[in-house]
Design an enzyme around this catalytic site. Structure first.
Site, PDB file in Angstrom:
ATOM      1  N   GLY A   1      37.949  42.693  41.275  1.00 59.04           N
ATOM      2  CA  GLY A   1      38.483  41.407  40.872  1.00 59.04           C
ATOM      3  C   GLY A   1      37.915  40.960  39.550  1.00 59.04           C
ATOM      4  O   GLY A   1      37.160  41.675  38.904  1.00 59.04           O
TER       5      GLY A   1
ATOM      6  N   GLU B   1      43.131  43.724  37.303  1.00 56.09           N
ATOM      7  CA  GLU B   1      41.708  43.917  37.559  1.00 56.09           C
ATOM      8  C   GLU B   1      41.453  45.134  38.444  1.00 56.09           C
ATOM      9  O   GLU B   1      40.528  45.912  38.192  1.00 56.09           O
ATOM     10  CB  GLU B   1      41.090  42.665  38.179  1.00 56.09           C
ATOM     11  CG  GLU B   1      40.919  41.518  37.209  1.00 56.09           C
ATOM     12  CD  GLU B   1      39.772  41.714  36.219  1.00 56.09           C
ATOM     13  OE1 GLU B   1      38.940  42.630  36.403  1.00 56.09           O
ATOM     14  OE2 GLU B   1      39.716  40.946  35.245  1.00 56.09           O
TER      15      GLU B   1
ATOM     16  N   GLU C   1      39.297  48.405  37.222  1.00 60.78           N
ATOM     17  CA  GLU C   1      38.025  48.712  37.870  1.00 60.78           C
ATOM     18  C   GLU C   1      38.064  49.925  38.790  1.00 60.78           C
ATOM     19  O   GLU C   1      37.016  50.520  39.054  1.00 60.78           O
ATOM     20  CB  GLU C   1      37.539  47.485  38.660  1.00 60.78           C
ATOM     21  CG  GLU C   1      37.218  46.317  37.757  1.00 60.78           C
ATOM     22  CD  GLU C   1      36.810  45.055  38.510  1.00 60.78           C
ATOM     23  OE1 GLU C   1      36.685  45.103  39.752  1.00 60.78           O
ATOM     24  OE2 GLU C   1      36.622  44.028  37.835  1.00 60.78           O
TER      25      GLU C   1
ATOM     26  N   GLU D   1      30.397  52.143  40.405  1.00 59.54           N
ATOM     27  CA  GLU D   1      30.940  53.109  41.363  1.00 59.54           C
ATOM     28  C   GLU D   1      31.849  52.378  42.333  1.00 59.54           C
ATOM     29  O   GLU D   1      31.751  51.162  42.504  1.00 59.54           O
ATOM     30  CB  GLU D   1      29.830  53.854  42.117  1.00 59.54           C
ATOM     31  CG  GLU D   1      29.003  52.987  43.036  1.00 59.54           C
ATOM     32  CD  GLU D   1      27.988  53.776  43.859  1.00 59.54           C
ATOM     33  OE1 GLU D   1      28.327  54.865  44.368  1.00 59.54           O
ATOM     34  OE2 GLU D   1      26.854  53.286  43.994  1.00 59.54           O
TER      35      GLU D   1
END
Length: 173
Positions: free
Chosen positions: A72, A88, A92, A142
């Site tokens: 997020g 997002e 990510e 990660e």
């Protein structure tokens, strides 16, 4: 520190007579402009795989560097909350959102660069196209999957995410 204190001059006329008018606003006694400090919109994705495991990240940057998190971030200007959560998640995790269903929201304070930024965190249950495309990117060090029984909310560095996770866990039982 109250973020309004950082604003010393009126953004409309440049006057230094830009003074606190209420707990959430400043008003210029020169031109009459009133600025309201509203929360920034932030989005959070709750994504589960076919085994019911939750997608979790480890934060690469401050605040709360090294702690667990959910995908997020902040919504951009001219972006819907659904577009923000999709963007997002892709940034990510490399995953593509196919569905984002609103769950709940909550107020938060995000400590950044020595300032407390008021946010409104919007939580979504998201489905993704292909979980095998998972790769950590942007501010995720990660990404990995956790079974619900392995989720320990105290390991998540951001208060609003801890509260949101607790609420999500309770809604599943």
């Amino acid at each position: 520190m109250d973020l309004l204190e950082k604003f010393g001059y009126c953004p409309v006329c440049g006057s230094s007579h830009f003074e606190k008018n209420s707990p959430k606003s400043k008003k210029c006694s020169n031109c009459g402009f009133e600025y309201f400090m509203n929360p920034a919109a932030a989005v959070v994705a709750l994504i589960t795989n076919s085994r019911g495991e939750l997608l979790v990240e480890r934060r690469k940057m401050e605040p709360a560097k090294g702690t667990l998190d959910l995908p997020g971030g902040f919504a951009d200007v001219n972006e819907t909350a659904e577009e923000a959560v999709a963007r997002e998640v892709t940034e990510e995790t490399g995953l593509e959102i196919t569905s984002a269903k609103y769950l709940f929201s909550g107020p938060n304070v995000y400590h950044y660069s020595g300032l407390d930024i008021q946010t409104l965190d919007i939580f979504f249950a998201c489905e993704v196209k292909d979980t095998s495309a998972l790769v950590a990117g942007d501010d995720a060090a990660e990404c990995f999957w956790l079974a619900p029984e392995e989720i320990h909310t105290e390991l998540f560095g951001l208060r609003s995410v801890r509260h949101g996770l607790q609420r999500w866990i309770e809604s599943r039982s």
